[in-house]
Each structure stands twice: as structure tokens, then as C-alpha cells.
Design a protein around this motif. Structure first.
Motif, PDB file in Angstrom:
ATOM      1  N   THR A 144       0.849  -1.188   0.000  1.00 57.68           N
ATOM      2  CA  THR A 144       0.000   0.000   0.000  1.00 57.68           C
ATOM      3  C   THR A 144       0.885   1.238   0.000  1.00 57.68           C
ATOM      4  O   THR A 144       1.981   1.220   0.551  1.00 57.68           O
ATOM      5  N   LEU A 202       0.904   5.265   1.395  1.00 56.74           N
ATOM      6  CA  LEU A 202       0.321   5.930   2.549  1.00 56.74           C
ATOM      7  C   LEU A 202      -0.418   7.184   2.076  1.00 56.74           C
ATOM      8  O   LEU A 202      -1.113   7.131   1.071  1.00 56.74           O
ATOM      9  N   ASP A 248       0.770   9.880   8.209  1.00 57.63           N
ATOM     10  CA  ASP A 248       1.358   8.583   7.883  1.00 57.63           C
ATOM     11  C   ASP A 248       1.742   7.820   9.144  1.00 57.63           C
ATOM     12  O   ASP A 248       1.567   6.594   9.231  1.00 57.63           O
ATOM     13  N   MET A 262      -0.835   5.565  10.774  1.00 59.96           N
ATOM     14  CA  MET A 262      -1.045   4.279  10.119  1.00 59.96           C
ATOM     15  C   MET A 262       0.126   3.337  10.372  1.00 59.96           C
ATOM     16  O   MET A 262      -0.060   2.138  10.618  1.00 59.96           O
ATOM     17  N   ALA A 266      -7.858   4.398   7.812  1.00 62.58           N
ATOM     18  CA  ALA A 266      -7.668   4.903   6.453  1.00 62.58           C
ATOM     19  C   ALA A 266      -8.909   5.637   5.958  1.00 62.58           C
ATOM     20  O   ALA A 266      -8.796   6.644   5.253  1.00 62.58           O
ATOM     21  N   ASN A 316      -4.964   7.796   4.906  1.00 62.28           N
ATOM     22  CA  ASN A 316      -3.523   7.572   5.016  1.00 62.28           C
ATOM     23  C   ASN A 316      -3.075   6.183   4.599  1.00 62.28           C
ATOM     24  O   ASN A 316      -1.982   5.748   4.961  1.00 62.28           O
ATOM     25  N   ALA A 317      -3.885   5.506   3.789  1.00 61.05           N
ATOM     26  CA  ALA A 317      -3.471   4.269   3.118  1.00 61.05           C
ATOM     27  C   ALA A 317      -4.479   3.957   2.034  1.00 61.05           C
ATOM     28  O   ALA A 317      -5.672   3.833   2.314  1.00 61.05           O
ATOM     29  N   SER A 372      -5.582  -0.147   2.336  1.00 63.10           N
ATOM     30  CA  SER A 372      -5.707  -0.504   3.755  1.00 63.10           C
ATOM     31  C   SER A 372      -6.204  -1.928   3.954  1.00 63.10           C
ATOM     32  O   SER A 372      -5.862  -2.575   4.950  1.00 63.10           O
ATOM     33  N   LEU A 396      -3.138  -4.059   3.746  1.00 61.60           N
ATOM     34  CA  LEU A 396      -2.311  -3.890   4.936  1.00 61.60           C
ATOM     35  C   LEU A 396      -2.925  -4.597   6.135  1.00 61.60           C
ATOM     36  O   LEU A 396      -2.221  -5.297   6.887  1.00 61.60           O
TER      37      LEU A 396
END
Length: 206
Positions: free
Chosen positions: A104, A106, A132, A135, A151, A156-157, A160, A163
Motif C-alpha cells: 500500500t 500511505l 502517515d 497508520m 484509512a 492515510n493508506a 488498507s 495492509l
């Protein structure tokens, strides 16, 4: 990065890279689909508009030319953590050498991404890094359950789901904490006189 709306395994065939092809581990793919209990579909088309996996493959092909892969697309939805848990459980029980790679970006900050809550300049740069960092901290402390929601709230991803699934799988396979190798933004690599836009990147090992 471009979700098809389905959590899906590319369960057969091979993927091309500039360095040669990588075959799909079809037996393991079927095991993971079965272990997911309906959460993962056998659907190659779900991968057609997505690039997060394909950009990892030249590195795998270079360093491990005989490796086989099981590409899994995980959307940023409520199933992501459970998918990771079930995949991790099955891989741990399989008793074979397997590496899980999640991908991913960010925060995407700036006018091209229609996301610049702090404007431009140093203050915006610092805000993005803090965004960032939130996360990254979820990943480092193995808090898969809150990654997708984080997120959605803070943008911020972009991957997500992937992740969250990766963190959950790593936890099932025995990892107790993540280790941050490096964090950079595209502004670090290609700075401009004034911060206007950037994307964040982190390398984490579990």
C-alpha cells in the motif's frame, strides 16, 4: 489501489514480468480459497485494473526466480482482517516456506489527489508525516482491526485492506510486532522549493 469490489485470488496460470514469468502456486491458492470460507473468490478479473502486486513481482523474479506466487486482492472492507487471519492460520499449518507481502501507499497529499487539508508549505509537510505515522503505528503494534477504519477517516493508506490482511496474517504466523525499516515521502526523493504534494511510503518487516 483500484479495488474491484471483490476479495479475490488469481488462482491459476502465471504472471509476466520484464525478467520472466512467475507461476501461480495453484495448489496453495486453492487451499487458501477453501480456508477463507467464502471470503475469497477465484476471480482473475478482479486483478485486471490493479497494479500493487505486479510492481512487486520483478523483485521476486530477480531474487527468487523459481518462487511461485498466490496473488490476492483484498479490498478495504470489514472482511480484510478475517481474510488475513484465515490465510495466516492456513500458512502456519502448511509447514512450508512462505513469505507474505502486502502493498500500500500511505497518504496522497496535494491538489492532484484532492486532499490538502493543511494547504502547502512546511506545516503541511509535517502534518502529512504525522498522518502517515498514525497508520505506521497501527501496523507496528499489529492492530489489524483498526487499519481500514483509520484509512477511511484520515486517508492515510490507499490499500488498507491489503495492509490489514497482511498484519493479521503475520500475527497468526507468530509475529508479535512490526519493525520499521525506513519511511520516506516522494517529497524527500524529489524536493521542491515549497511542499505542495507527496505520497508516503514505509518498509515494515514482521
Amino acid at each position: 489501489h483500484r479495488w474491484a469490489g471483490r476479495n479475490a485470488v488469481y488462482a491459476s496460470g502465471e504472471w509476466a514480468t520484464p525478467l520472466g514469468t512467475l507461476a501461480v502456486d495453484e495448489a496453495l491458492a486453492r487451499e487458501l480459497i477453501d480456508a477463507a470460507g467464502g471470503l475469497l473468490a477465484d476471480d482473475a478479473a478482479a486483478h485486471s485494473g490493479e497494479h500493487a502486486i505486479e510492481v512487486q513481482l520483478p523483485f521476486i523474479r530477480h531474487w527468487f526466480p523459481h518462487a511461485r506466487i498466490v496473488p490476492i486482492s483484498v479490498s478495504p472492507d470489514s472482511a480484510a482482517t478475517e481474510i488475513g487471519q484465515r490465510v495466516g492460520e492456513r500458512l502456519k499449518a502448511a509447514g512450508r516456506d512462505v513469505v507474505v507481502i502486502g502493498s500500500t501507499d500511505l497518504t496522497h497529499y496535494g491538489e492532484p489527489y484532492d486532499f490538502m487539508p493543511m494547504g502547502v508549505g512546511e506545516r503541511a509537510d509535517q502534518w502529512m508525516r504525522a498522518n502517515d505515522r498514525r497508520m505506521i503505528e497501527f501496523a507496528l503494534r499489529m492492530d489489524a482491526a483498526h487499519i481500514v477504519g483509520e484509512a477511511r477517516t484520515h486517508q492515510n493508506a490507499c490499500g488498507s485492506g491489503a495492509l490489514a490482511a497482511t498484519v493479521a496474517a503475520a500475527a497468526e504466523m507468530g509475529a508479535a510486532r512490526g519493525h520499521l525499516l525506513e519511511y520516506r515521502t516522494s517529497f524527500d526523493v524529489a524536493p521542491e522549493p515549497i511542499f505542495r504534494m507527496a505520497v508516503g511510503y514505509a518498509g515494515i518487516v514482521f
